[in-house]
Design a protein around this motif. Structure first.
Motif, PDB file in Angstrom:
ATOM      1  N   HIS A 145       0.852  -1.183   0.000  1.00 30.48           N
ATOM      2  CA  HIS A 145       0.000   0.000   0.000  1.00 30.48           C
ATOM      3  C   HIS A 145       0.894   1.241   0.000  1.00 30.48           C
ATOM      4  O   HIS A 145       2.106   1.138   0.084  1.00 30.48           O
ATOM      5  CB  HIS A 145      -0.919   0.004   1.234  1.00 30.48           C
ATOM      6  N   HIS A 170       0.725   5.715   1.279  1.00 28.76           N
ATOM      7  CA  HIS A 170       0.011   6.766   2.002  1.00 28.76           C
ATOM      8  C   HIS A 170       0.183   8.083   1.246  1.00 28.76           C
ATOM      9  O   HIS A 170       1.311   8.553   1.104  1.00 28.76           O
ATOM     10  CB  HIS A 170       0.566   6.930   3.419  1.00 28.76           C
ATOM     11  N   GLU A 216       3.281   8.533   6.312  1.00 35.77           N
ATOM     12  CA  GLU A 216       4.328   7.544   6.085  1.00 35.77           C
ATOM     13  C   GLU A 216       4.471   6.652   7.294  1.00 35.77           C
ATOM     14  O   GLU A 216       3.989   6.962   8.380  1.00 35.77           O
ATOM     15  CB  GLU A 216       5.653   8.234   5.785  1.00 35.77           C
ATOM     16  N   ASP A 217       5.144   5.545   7.101  1.00 34.39           N
ATOM     17  CA  ASP A 217       5.572   4.712   8.214  1.00 34.39           C
ATOM     18  C   ASP A 217       6.876   4.029   7.845  1.00 34.39           C
ATOM     19  O   ASP A 217       7.109   3.681   6.703  1.00 34.39           O
ATOM     20  CB  ASP A 217       4.506   3.706   8.663  1.00 34.39           C
ATOM     21  N   GLY A 235       4.901  -2.645   2.342  1.00 40.34           N
ATOM     22  CA  GLY A 235       4.053  -3.640   2.988  1.00 40.34           C
ATOM     23  C   GLY A 235       4.939  -4.548   3.821  1.00 40.34           C
ATOM     24  O   GLY A 235       6.146  -4.635   3.589  1.00 40.34           O
ATOM     25  N   ASN A 241      -4.109   9.200   8.183  1.00 36.84           N
ATOM     26  CA  ASN A 241      -3.153   8.753   7.176  1.00 36.84           C
ATOM     27  C   ASN A 241      -3.759   7.573   6.419  1.00 36.84           C
ATOM     28  O   ASN A 241      -3.498   6.428   6.756  1.00 36.84           O
ATOM     29  CB  ASN A 241      -1.858   8.351   7.899  1.00 36.84           C
ATOM     30  N   SER A 285      -4.530   4.556   3.995  1.00 37.85           N
ATOM     31  CA  SER A 285      -3.729   3.586   3.250  1.00 37.85           C
ATOM     32  C   SER A 285      -4.465   3.262   1.955  1.00 37.85           C
ATOM     33  O   SER A 285      -5.654   2.960   1.982  1.00 37.85           O
ATOM     34  CB  SER A 285      -3.553   2.304   4.063  1.00 37.85           C
ATOM     35  N   TYR A 341      -4.603   0.771  -1.241  1.00 43.14           N
ATOM     36  CA  TYR A 341      -4.158  -0.561  -1.660  1.00 43.14           C
ATOM     37  C   TYR A 341      -4.345  -0.804  -3.157  1.00 43.14           C
ATOM     38  O   TYR A 341      -3.970  -1.842  -3.661  1.00 43.14           O
ATOM     39  CB  TYR A 341      -4.905  -1.641  -0.870  1.00 43.14           C
TER      40      TYR A 341
END
Length: 187
Positions: free
Chosen positions: A44, A46, A50-51, A87, A107, A109, A111
């Motif tokens: 996925h 954003h 972010e992550d 992911g 945030n 996501s 997909y």
């Protein structure tokens, strides 16, 4: 937040824990255990946030596009910046433990591959945590082994040898980092 012993959380068989969240709920630190039979987190991106994640233990199969993956192991960090596909999966027989840094709260996501706008990805997507790692940053987060010049809110230090995380407080004198430490700044 006091010192968080991540090794103790890993040994407890906890699958998910919110380790910390900012007062405004725009920044979070999350712990995940992903087992071989878990679905993980599908590819996925954003559009607004972010992550990024530190692999605490195990082997991460990390999506870097909707078609390609890389492996990341203990003491490596993966970066899922804004509009970069990412992911999290575990294709090994051992549990995967990750510490995820996410921002902001709202945030979404996405997909769906057909909604993805950026197709050329030249940035660093993973790196090994060593004293030679200098810095990797975005407009929302900074990961660095450098010393803090002055206090800012939402700064953490993670020791990858002891698996401990703590928040830096304004009253603290900023120590020089010991071997095996990383600063994480939420901006």
């Amino acid at each position: 937040m006091e010192n968080v012993n991540l090794q103790a959380i890993m040994e407890s068989k906890t699958k998910f824990e919110k380790v910390w969240e900012s007062i405004d709920r725009n920044h979070r630190i999350l712990y995940f255990q992903i087992d071989e039979d878990d679905a993980g987190i599908p590819a996925h991106f954003h559009p607004y946030g972010e992550d990024s994640a530190i692999i605490l233990q195990g082997e991460l199969t990390y999506d870097i596009s909707f078609e390609h993956q890389v492996k990341a192991i203990e003491n490596e960090i993966v970066f899922g910046w804004t509009n970069y596909v990412h992911g999290y999966h575990n294709n090994s027989h051992s549990p995967l433990h990750i510490l995820l840094f996410a921002t902001p709260e709202q945030n979404p996501s996405v997909y769906e591959q057909n909604e993805f706008m950026i197709h050329k990805d030249k940035s660093v997507r993973k790196t090994k945590l060593t004293q030679h790692f200098e810095k990797n940053s975005s407009s929302r987060m900074i990961f660095s082994v450098g010393v803090i010049e002055k206090y800012k809110p939402n700064i953490f230090v993670y020791n990858w040898t002891t698996k401990k995380l703590r928040e830096i407080k304004p009253s603290e004198h900023y120590p020089l980092l010991n071997q095996g430490c990383l600063y994480i700044y939420f901006q």
